[in-house]
Design a protein around this motif. Sequence first.
Motif: not given
Length: 383
Positions: A18, A24, A28, A31, A60
């Motif tokens: 992101p 997020e 997300q 994932r 991330c």
Amino acid sequence: MRSSSARAGTDGATAQPPAAGATETPEQIRRLAARAWLEMDSLGVLPTPQHFEIWYTHLCGSSPELSRRLATLLAGDSSPTAAELAVLHAECIGPELDVDAVGDRIDAIQQAADAMVEQINGNGRTLNAYGAVLSVVADRLGQDTSMEGLLRAVEMLTTETVRASERNRLLEQQLAASASRICTLRRSLAEVRQEATTDGLTGLSNRRAFDARLRRALVARNRPEGYPVSLLLLDVDHFKQFNDVHGHKVGDLVLRLVGRLLAQSVKGRDTAARYGGEEFAVILAGADLRAASIVAEQIRAALDGKRLVNKGSGEGLGSVTVSIGVAEAGRNEHASSLLERADAALYRAKHAGRNMVCVDEGVGRGEDAAAGPGDPGRRVAAV
């Protein structure tokens, strides 16, 4: 040999984290968590909570420094060791508080907040009921304008007003009690944090807090407008002798004495910490190597004049001295590297006769020099 998929995920070629500062989405998060699990599995890294946090933080994109150092660890043919990952976690993610203690207090605050919301909602229902009574009274006054009808309406209105006033009084008491409880819990939470970051014997920051503050100081150091950061490592000379000859109570007294002096010597953004055992550390934010060596010499000289005396017998218990290693952080230097250089300088101070300051000049400094004991101006040695 490491799989190509694992290398691709780690060097960022296929990662799509992101945007910085973004929150997020649940999808997300799922994932990224799945990718973290798969990468650790492909590398043969045990999926411990600490390791998972490292991979998730990397994927991330919230810590470029962690990602860079993780890529370095993964550049070879063997997987990073648990020790290497523990150092990475400690320096790039930071220490953990007592999760159970903090969780208990957060739950209690949540319950108190929920109670306040329920109290306010209950008052809203009460006001709605009061409004309904007012509507009924208004309708009756419109239909019955006799004196008797007026008296009945006034009586009904008076009764409901008294009830509403009493309910408001109770609500004020309940909200005040809830607010007081939340304030108490906030103080308790602050105490938990204080206990988690403070050395109980000396009152200085503990190793956990020191690691986190050094990491933050080095992050600030590496910004374009960053200020210099220097590190002092101090070791009490012949500390074992205090314990062996005079007992642990005297040993504790020595540690408290050193801690008190260090607390008086640091200000503002500086941090004094008990690093472990009889070893202490001082982070000097904004001090270059020259300024740090002056501070170190002031600390050494201040302790050199301290003599321990048994108050009961007047017996002398010896003098307290420290050896100090000093190093200035280089641009983009890791905490572990800075600590190693300061520790090496401390080692040289101990082996050069103790009760002296040794300065590491390995980061863009001049040629090495050395000086032996003597007057205060000659008790600083470059290494």
